[in-house]
Motif scaffolding. Structure first.
Motif, PDB file in Angstrom:
ATOM      1  N   SER A 366      53.099 -19.796 -16.651  1.00  0.00           N
ATOM      2  CA  SER A 366      54.534 -19.549 -16.670  1.00  0.00           C
ATOM      3  C   SER A 366      54.906 -18.792 -17.942  1.00  0.00           C
ATOM      4  O   SER A 366      54.115 -18.691 -18.882  1.00  0.00           O
ATOM      5  CB  SER A 366      55.304 -20.868 -16.611  1.00  0.00           C
ATOM      6  OG  SER A 366      55.050 -21.555 -15.397  1.00  0.00           O
ATOM      7  N   THR A 367      56.125 -18.272 -17.970  1.00  0.00           N
ATOM      8  CA  THR A 367      56.616 -17.610 -19.166  1.00  0.00           C
ATOM      9  C   THR A 367      56.656 -18.603 -20.327  1.00  0.00           C
ATOM     10  O   THR A 367      57.148 -19.717 -20.179  1.00  0.00           O
ATOM     11  CB  THR A 367      58.022 -17.041 -18.919  1.00  0.00           C
ATOM     12  OG1 THR A 367      57.944 -16.076 -17.862  1.00  0.00           O
ATOM     13  CG2 THR A 367      58.566 -16.373 -20.162  1.00  0.00           C
ATOM     14  N   LEU A 368      56.112 -18.200 -21.467  1.00  0.00           N
ATOM     15  CA  LEU A 368      55.911 -19.120 -22.582  1.00  0.00           C
ATOM     16  C   LEU A 368      56.884 -18.857 -23.722  1.00  0.00           C
ATOM     17  O   LEU A 368      57.188 -17.704 -24.051  1.00  0.00           O
ATOM     18  CB  LEU A 368      54.482 -19.005 -23.111  1.00  0.00           C
ATOM     19  CG  LEU A 368      53.360 -19.380 -22.140  1.00  0.00           C
ATOM     20  CD1 LEU A 368      52.007 -19.096 -22.776  1.00  0.00           C
ATOM     21  CD2 LEU A 368      53.465 -20.837 -21.729  1.00  0.00           C
ATOM     22  N   ASP A 369      57.362 -19.951 -24.339  1.00  0.00           N
ATOM     23  CA  ASP A 369      58.080 -19.881 -25.600  1.00  0.00           C
ATOM     24  C   ASP A 369      57.153 -20.172 -26.771  1.00  0.00           C
ATOM     25  O   ASP A 369      57.518 -19.955 -27.926  1.00  0.00           O
ATOM     26  CB  ASP A 369      59.232 -20.891 -25.626  1.00  0.00           C
ATOM     27  CG  ASP A 369      60.266 -20.602 -24.560  1.00  0.00           C
ATOM     28  OD1 ASP A 369      60.595 -19.425 -24.363  1.00  0.00           O
ATOM     29  OD2 ASP A 369      60.730 -21.558 -23.904  1.00  0.00           O
ATOM     30  N   ARG A 370      55.971 -20.699 -26.488  1.00  0.00           N
ATOM     31  CA  ARG A 370      54.975 -20.996 -27.506  1.00  0.00           C
ATOM     32  C   ARG A 370      53.785 -20.062 -27.329  1.00  0.00           C
ATOM     33  O   ARG A 370      53.680 -19.316 -26.358  1.00  0.00           O
ATOM     34  CB  ARG A 370      54.527 -22.452 -27.399  1.00  0.00           C
ATOM     35  CG  ARG A 370      55.618 -23.447 -27.762  1.00  0.00           C
ATOM     36  CD  ARG A 370      55.956 -23.339 -29.260  1.00  0.00           C
ATOM     37  NE  ARG A 370      56.955 -24.321 -29.646  1.00  0.00           N
ATOM     38  CZ  ARG A 370      58.265 -24.104 -29.648  1.00  0.00           C
ATOM     39  NH1 ARG A 370      58.736 -22.921 -29.271  1.00  0.00           N
ATOM     40  NH2 ARG A 370      59.107 -25.048 -30.031  1.00  0.00           N
ATOM     41  N   GLY A 373      50.196 -22.339 -23.420  1.00  0.00           N
ATOM     42  CA  GLY A 373      50.670 -23.404 -22.556  1.00  0.00           C
ATOM     43  C   GLY A 373      49.519 -24.238 -22.043  1.00  0.00           C
ATOM     44  O   GLY A 373      48.347 -23.849 -22.107  1.00  0.00           O
ATOM     45  N   SER A 374      49.834 -25.405 -21.519  1.00  0.00           N
ATOM     46  CA  SER A 374      48.814 -26.292 -20.956  1.00  0.00           C
ATOM     47  C   SER A 374      48.540 -25.898 -19.510  1.00  0.00           C
ATOM     48  O   SER A 374      49.176 -24.995 -18.948  1.00  0.00           O
ATOM     49  CB  SER A 374      49.292 -27.737 -21.021  1.00  0.00           C
ATOM     50  OG  SER A 374      50.382 -27.926 -20.119  1.00  0.00           O
ATOM     51  N   SER A 428      52.995 -26.610 -31.186  1.00  0.00           N
ATOM     52  CA  SER A 428      51.825 -25.752 -30.969  1.00  0.00           C
ATOM     53  C   SER A 428      51.510 -25.533 -29.505  1.00  0.00           C
ATOM     54  O   SER A 428      50.592 -24.761 -29.194  1.00  0.00           O
ATOM     55  CB  SER A 428      50.591 -26.371 -31.652  1.00  0.00           C
ATOM     56  OG  SER A 428      50.807 -26.607 -33.017  1.00  0.00           O
ATOM     57  N   LEU A 429      52.230 -26.158 -28.607  1.00  0.00           N
ATOM     58  CA  LEU A 429      51.828 -26.149 -27.206  1.00  0.00           C
ATOM     59  C   LEU A 429      53.055 -26.326 -26.320  1.00  0.00           C
ATOM     60  O   LEU A 429      53.990 -27.043 -26.659  1.00  0.00           O
ATOM     61  CB  LEU A 429      50.826 -27.289 -26.941  1.00  0.00           C
ATOM     62  CG  LEU A 429      50.327 -27.468 -25.510  1.00  0.00           C
ATOM     63  CD1 LEU A 429      49.364 -26.350 -25.145  1.00  0.00           C
ATOM     64  CD2 LEU A 429      49.649 -28.830 -25.356  1.00  0.00           C
ATOM     65  N   GLN A 430      53.016 -25.650 -25.191  1.00  0.00           N
ATOM     66  CA  GLN A 430      54.042 -25.826 -24.166  1.00  0.00           C
ATOM     67  C   GLN A 430      53.396 -26.594 -23.013  1.00  0.00           C
ATOM     68  O   GLN A 430      52.491 -26.095 -22.356  1.00  0.00           O
ATOM     69  CB  GLN A 430      54.560 -24.461 -23.705  1.00  0.00           C
ATOM     70  CG  GLN A 430      55.867 -24.516 -22.946  1.00  0.00           C
ATOM     71  CD  GLN A 430      56.502 -23.152 -22.863  1.00  0.00           C
ATOM     72  OE1 GLN A 430      56.770 -22.520 -23.881  1.00  0.00           O
ATOM     73  NE2 GLN A 430      56.735 -22.672 -21.646  1.00  0.00           N
ATOM     74  N   ASP A 431      53.861 -27.834 -22.783  1.00  0.00           N
ATOM     75  CA  ASP A 431      53.226 -28.734 -21.825  1.00  0.00           C
ATOM     76  C   ASP A 431      54.226 -29.072 -20.719  1.00  0.00           C
ATOM     77  O   ASP A 431      55.396 -28.700 -20.773  1.00  0.00           O
ATOM     78  CB  ASP A 431      52.755 -29.998 -22.541  1.00  0.00           C
ATOM     79  CG  ASP A 431      51.684 -30.753 -21.778  1.00  0.00           C
ATOM     80  OD1 ASP A 431      51.251 -30.267 -20.718  1.00  0.00           O
ATOM     81  OD2 ASP A 431      51.285 -31.834 -22.246  1.00  0.00           O
ATOM     82  N   GLY A 432      53.737 -29.809 -19.718  1.00  0.00           N
ATOM     83  CA  GLY A 432      54.593 -30.158 -18.593  1.00  0.00           C
ATOM     84  C   GLY A 432      54.841 -28.947 -17.706  1.00  0.00           C
ATOM     85  O   GLY A 432      54.114 -27.958 -17.756  1.00  0.00           O
TER      86      GLY A 432
END
Length: 975
Positions: A366-370, A373-374, A428-432
């Protein structure tokens, strides 16, 4: 009265043009003068132009000034015969015309007798002596032989100076090539196929892909194009598809890759679980030929890609308190099909039809802010496209020709998360699951276009108009599952007093979720009609000087949501000033010159023009969807608001990671709030200025240098202008104004050296030295956090997220001994800047400009010196900022060499079998780069993150350009 006069003028132009006009020149032009031995012009000379592959013939005569112009010629090879009474005829057996180009053929006839002059005019003197446009054409030979990693035609733009990759800007574009031209980002630009609009009006970017084997020529006008072209403040890309000929011809090819043939990304954690298998198979077929020789032809193409891909993802390892880099499956299936038919109805009428289709299903990040992503930050997408085009060319006389286009294209896109749950935004990570999905968009465009071409004296005149009706629908599940803004990667204290330290002790600042999480946001009928009218005069003042004079007018009827302005939330009426009306002053004058030497081997060109960008319909969806009623966003306090400052613990009723959406409502901090379109919003405007020189050198070399200066105004940004009490959410809500109040600037020196194919080799080399500045990391869609200080937008001014100061590209073809052919493609670029974000990731450090990493600071030690100064002054909002490792990096250079080696085997006169070996990133150089416009550098950029200043993602992921070294085997059969 002025509005009535404008409407009357528009109707008059439409009547003059018969219907409506062509938005993109997808053909070529042949022009010149005919002289006698003494240099006097010869009027009434007959010019016969015949296309070799089809036998289609066009005739014209020189006017009283000895000038002739033959417009609307399909790209390809031609024979030209020149005949005048009492003079020997001249015949040119091979002239190569390229899409969007004007070839000048001046002829000197000898007195009496019969003479045949055989010359390779089209390739021997390729200097542009007719216009100030900054453009390049990639030929069929290059398209068929260069090692394009993704087999996407838009990658060809990266061979041309002034163009570079752009970050992903929307969830629907995760598998789309995005190009930045002359400093603008990927939403802008105009991409056409056979003259028909191929752009996504809902969110921007390219719409439909075409098989590489169906592309005849690729043209990109990076700057300063004529008044015929519009809807772009940066570049125009024009694709011409292949057509049938008088002989049957076709091809069949297959391409194979798998994990045993390539390396792993450098940022992959080798100690993690084994990487998943990945492979790619692509099959392409084409067939063309005559339906009736000399009268009707067909050409069809089919391509299918099956890719068991993988995405580099992060995973929290609570035992070691680290973020591991691992892989997650990312399969993709893509089908491309196209069928074209050409008909010579009569000597005066030509028609062609094309139907194209694309069906794609994929799993992608998905589009990331970080920075990363996970595995749960992936989405499943389904994209369906189809388009139909009919073109009719009618020749009224030898000097008056009309070209009419009608096209329809539809697309449907739906994306859903691979797993449910709220988005967990760690430093440090975009999760969910991404808060932006699920969502569904659809678009239907009907386009009419027409161009009237006339020759009058020394003037080549074009008049036309373009009418497009676009209907768009949005079905959005954004914020349904919510978003949690965490302030730490791992817990460090037993905050909930349960006797252990685990994820239930994680601290988070705020949560964002829809106030109606069980309801999707459905926005139908986001419709707009686009109108454009133009006049272009290419005035050949003297045989050595041509002036390009043009005027274009553009109008969007509903990009400001005028049709639904009566439905606006009464709460925001006090914030609207003036009257909402259409932006009716989009006049784009364009002036250019081209002066050439007497031998036509050197030209000097330059000019000035005003260009308008399209406003995507997502602007309407923001005002309709984020109006405080349809999609109320509840911003609630996280558990940091409940911590006892003495004990560091929070009470049992405080929200936790298992039940995060229970805090009290905050006044829109970090929320999208209520969005309104400013009544004075305008189409972004770019003033383009250029000056350049082009020189034809011995040994079939052409060198070109162009200096560009672009200044953009009226670009869109979202600015907080106040707060209202919103009864729907039971608390205050921020009002964000979508306004045309920021600028862009680009300065670039574009250099190129091209060697035309001769003696068994050719090459093109391009170098760009440039600076690009703007006021937001995304152009036009201000969906994320707004300016640091809404009252001082100047603080937002900084380099664009993909600003590459230096970029070099080299490509070529070389025939080797024993029948082998080598095709290299080498790209080198300097690093892009990095935004340095606060520990909660909400925004950058207020005292810094955007994207300061790699520009103001070149290493962690320099940044630490600045951070100490900030902390000495009290930090940010009373919080001291953490220092970073002294060796922290902010960006990395790009260096990738791709090669293709082939050995064709001929069977008879026309059949050929060609085994192919390709290797991408031959030296396995580690190219660190991201995909997000929040952090395109690929290095972790949140202060306090354990990985700050360390590489997180590599360019190209697993399969893309600049990614790990990879081999590909293929075979192609042509006849």
């Amino acid at each position: 009265m002025m509005k009535n006069a404008l409407v009357a003028a528009c109707l008059l132009v439409m009547c003059l043009c018969a219907l409506t006009a062509q938005a993109q020149q997808s053909t070529a032009t042949l022009s010149g003068r005919v002289y006698d031995p003494n240099g006097a012009v010869i009027p009434a000379t007959q010019i016969t132009v015949r296309q070799k592959e089809t036998g289609i013939q066009r005739e014209t005569r020189t006017n009283d000034e000895g000038l002739y112009v033959v417009t609307n010629l399909a790209a390809g090879e031609y024979e030209v015969e020149v005949q005048a009474p009492n003079f020997a005829s001249a015949k040119y057996v091979k002239i190569v015309l390229q899409v969007g180009q004007t070839v000048t053929l001046d002829v000197k006839l000898q007195v009496g007798g019969i003479a045949v002059d055989e010359q390779l005019i089209g390739e021997e003197n390729p200097i542009n002596t007719n216009s100030a446009v900054v453009d390049n054409v990639i030929s069929t030979r290059e398209i068929e032989n260069l090692p394009l990693n993704g087999r996407n035609f838009l990658e060809l733009a990266l061979l041309v100076p002034g163009n570079s990759p752009a970050p992903n800007f929307d969830p629907t574009k995760t598998n789309t090539v995005v190009i930045s031209s002359a400093g603008q980002l990927g939403r802008g630009g105009n991409i056409t196929i056979d003259g028909a609009d191929n752009n996504d009006d809902t969110v921007g970017g390219m719409l439909q892909n075409i098989s590489q084997d169906a592309v005849q020529e690729f043209q990109i006008a990076t700057n300063r194009f004529s008044a015929e072209l519009g809807r772009s403040g940066s570049s125009v890309v024009n694709i011409v598809t292949k057509a049938g000929t008088n002989t049957f011809h076709g091809s069949a090819s297959a391409y194979f890759r798998d994990r045993r043939l390539q390396a792993l990304p450098a940022t992959f954690d080798r100690s993690s679980a084994p990487q998943p298998p990945f492979d790619r198979e692509q099959y392409a077929f084409t067939l063309g030929g005559p339906i009736k020789r000399g009268k009707a032809w067909f050409f069809g193409s089919f391509e299918y890609r099956n890719q068991d891909g993988a995405a580099l993802v992060g995973a929290r390892d609570t035992a070691t308190r680290t973020i591991r880099r691992t892989f997650a499956p990312a399969p993709l299936d893509d089908l491309l099909g196209s069928l074209r038919g050409d008909v010579l109805a009569s000597a005066e009428n030509q028609l062609y039809f094309r139907y194209s289709i694309e069906r794609e299903m994929d799993v992608a990040p998905s589009t990331l802010d970080r920075s990363i992503g996970s595995a749960s930050q992936r989405q499943t997408g389904r994209n369906n496209y189809h388009s139909f085009l009919v073109n009719w060319t009618h020749e009224f006389s030898a000097r008056v020709l009309n070209n009419f286009n009608f096209s329809i294209n539809n697309f449907f896109d739906r994306i859903v998360p691979v797993t449910p749950g709220p988005q967990l935004t760690f430093p440090s990570l975009q999760d969910g699951a991404s808060f932006r999905v699920p969502q569904q968009t659809s678009q239907r465009r009907v386009q009419f276009s027409d161009t009237l071409n006339m020759l009058s004296g020394n003037h080549t005149l074009r008049f036309g108009a373009d009418v497009q009706r676009v209907n768009a629908n949005f079905n959005l599940g954004v914020f349904q599952q919510g978003r949690v803004e965490l302030v730490q990667d791992f817990p460090d204290f037993d905050h909930n007093s349960d006797g252990r330290v685990d994820d239930n002790d994680l601290l988070f600042a705020v949560t964002l979720r829809s106030g109606v999480p069980d309801r999707q946001l459905v926005l139908n009928d986001n419709n707009n009609t686009y109108l454009a009218f133009f006049a272009q005069d290419d005035w050949r003042v003297t045989p050595r000087l041509t002036l390009n004079l043009g005027l274009r007018y553009e109008l969007d009827t509903n990009v400001k949501n005028i049709s639904r302005k009566d439905e606006l939330n009464p709460l925001i009426v006090p914030f609207l000033h003036g009257t909402r009306s259409r932006d009716t002053n989009n006049f784009g004058p364009r002036v250019g010159f081209n002066w050439s030497t007497a031998d036509a081997h050197t030209s000097i060109h330059g000019g000035y023009g005003i260009y308008y960008d399209r406003v995507t319909l997502e602007i309407i969806s923001l005002e309709r969807g984020l109006d405080g009623r349809a999609l109320p966003i509840e911003v609630r306090a996280g558990n940091v608001f409940f911590i006892d400052p003495m004990t560091g613990r929070f009470p049992p009723f405080a929200p936790n990671i298992q039940n995060p959406f229970t805090g009290f409502i905050l006044p829109g901090a970090g929320a999208a709030g209520i969005n309104i379109i400013d009544n004075n919003l305008q189409n972004p405007m770019v003033q383009q200025m250029n000056v350049g020189v082009q020189r034809d050198l011995p040994a079939h070399l052409v060198i070109r240098a162009d200096y560009l200066h672009n200044f953009g105004t009226h670009f869109i940004i979202g600015r907080s202008i106040g707060t209202v009490f919103n009864p729907v959410v039971g608390g205050p809500d921020t009002v964000k104004n979508l306004e045309s109040s920021v600028n862009t600037k680009y300065d670039g020196m574009l250099l190129s050296l091209e060697k035309r194919f001769s003696k068994g080799y050719q090459f093109r080399a391009s170098y760009t030295l440039s600076k690009a500045f703007n006021y937001a990391n995304d152009d036009q869609i201000p969906f994320s956090n707004g300016p640091i200080n809404p009252q001082n937008l100047r603080l937002e001014y900084g380099p664009t997220p993909n600003d590459q100061r230096h970029r070099f590209a080299f490509s070529g073809l070389l025939d080797l001994p024993a029948g082998f052919r080598l095709a290299p493609l080498w790209t080198i670029a300097s690093g892009v800047p990095m935004d340095i974000l606060l520990p909660d990731g909400s925004s950058r450090i207020p005292q810094l400009q955007r994207n300061a990493g790699g520009r103001l600071f070149h290493n962690g030690a320099q940044l630490n010196q600045f951070l100490r100064q900030v902390n000495a002054g009290g930090g940010v909002n009373g919080q001291l900022l953490p220092l970073v490792p002294d060796d922290a990096r902010f960006n990395g250079n790009f260096n990738s060499l791709d090669l293709r080696v082939t050995r064709p085997f001929k069977f008879g006169e026309r059949a050929r079998l060609e085994p192919i070996v390709e290797v991408f990133n031959v030296f396995n150089v580690t190219n660190v780069l991201g995909v997000s416009n929040r952090n395109y550098s690929g290095f972790s950029n949140v202060l306090g993150s354990q990985d700050f200043g360390r590489p997180v993602t590599t360019a190209g992921g697993v399969f893309g350009s600049g990614g790990p070294r990879a081999f590909q085997f293929a075979a192609r059969f042509t006849f």
